[in-house]
Design a protein around this motif. Structure first.
Motif, PDB file in Angstrom:
ATOM      1  N   ALA A   1     106.442 -77.365  49.504  1.00 17.18           N
ATOM      2  CA  ALA A   1     106.063 -77.462  50.913  1.00 17.18           C
ATOM      3  C   ALA A   1     104.803 -78.294  51.044  1.00 17.18           C
ATOM      4  N   PHE A   2     104.709 -79.009  52.152  1.00 17.10           N
ATOM      5  CA  PHE A   2     103.465 -79.711  52.408  1.00 17.10           C
ATOM      6  C   PHE A   2     102.532 -78.773  53.164  1.00 17.10           C
ATOM      7  N   ALA A   3     101.254 -78.875  52.860  1.00 19.20           N
ATOM      8  CA  ALA A   3     100.251 -78.017  53.479  1.00 19.20           C
ATOM      9  C   ALA A   3      99.575 -78.710  54.647  1.00 19.20           C
ATOM     10  N   ASP A   4      99.422 -80.012  54.544  1.00 14.30           N
ATOM     11  CA  ASP A   4      98.693 -80.756  55.564  1.00 14.30           C
ATOM     12  C   ASP A   4      99.198 -82.190  55.599  1.00 14.30           C
ATOM     13  N   VAL A   5      99.433 -82.690  56.809  1.00 16.79           N
ATOM     14  CA  VAL A   5      99.767 -84.094  57.022  1.00 16.79           C
ATOM     15  C   VAL A   5      98.924 -84.542  58.208  1.00 16.79           C
TER      16      VAL A   5
END
Length: 103
Positions: free
Chosen positions: A74-78
């Protein structure tokens, strides 16, 4: 004891290669790159990078999820980069790897 130590080192080296290949296969060739990759044996993979488009980040993590070595990612921050003139997006995320390799 020395043979056991050498065998364990070889197994870890093979696991490192598996992890790097999984990330390489998932990363879009011209639309994103990594700025940091951290992983320790039996730990999660921590990733940071830049991408041209927001959708590229989602595609990267979706591709990583499809790899048999990865249990979940999963990405945490974009977000947009802090530099005023910079293009694209900065991202961070993680991946939990399956124990003992791909299944």
């Amino acid at each position: 004891a020395e043979l056991d130590t050498a065998a364990a080192w070889t197994a870890r080296k093979g696991r490192e290669l598996e992890v790097l290949l999984a990330v390489t296969r998932a990363l879009p060739s011209d639309d994103a790159y990594l700025t940091q990759l951290r992983w320790s044996e039996n730990g999660d993979l921590q990733l940071s990078g830049r991408a041209k488009e927001w959708e590229t980040v989602g595609g990267f993590f979706a591709a990583l999820d499809r790899d048999p070595l990865v249990e979940a990612s999963a990405f945490a921050d974009v977000r947009r980069p802090r530099e005023k003139d910079a293009l694209g997006y900065v991202f961070t995320g993680s991946a939990r790897l399956r124990r003992g390799g791909a299944r």
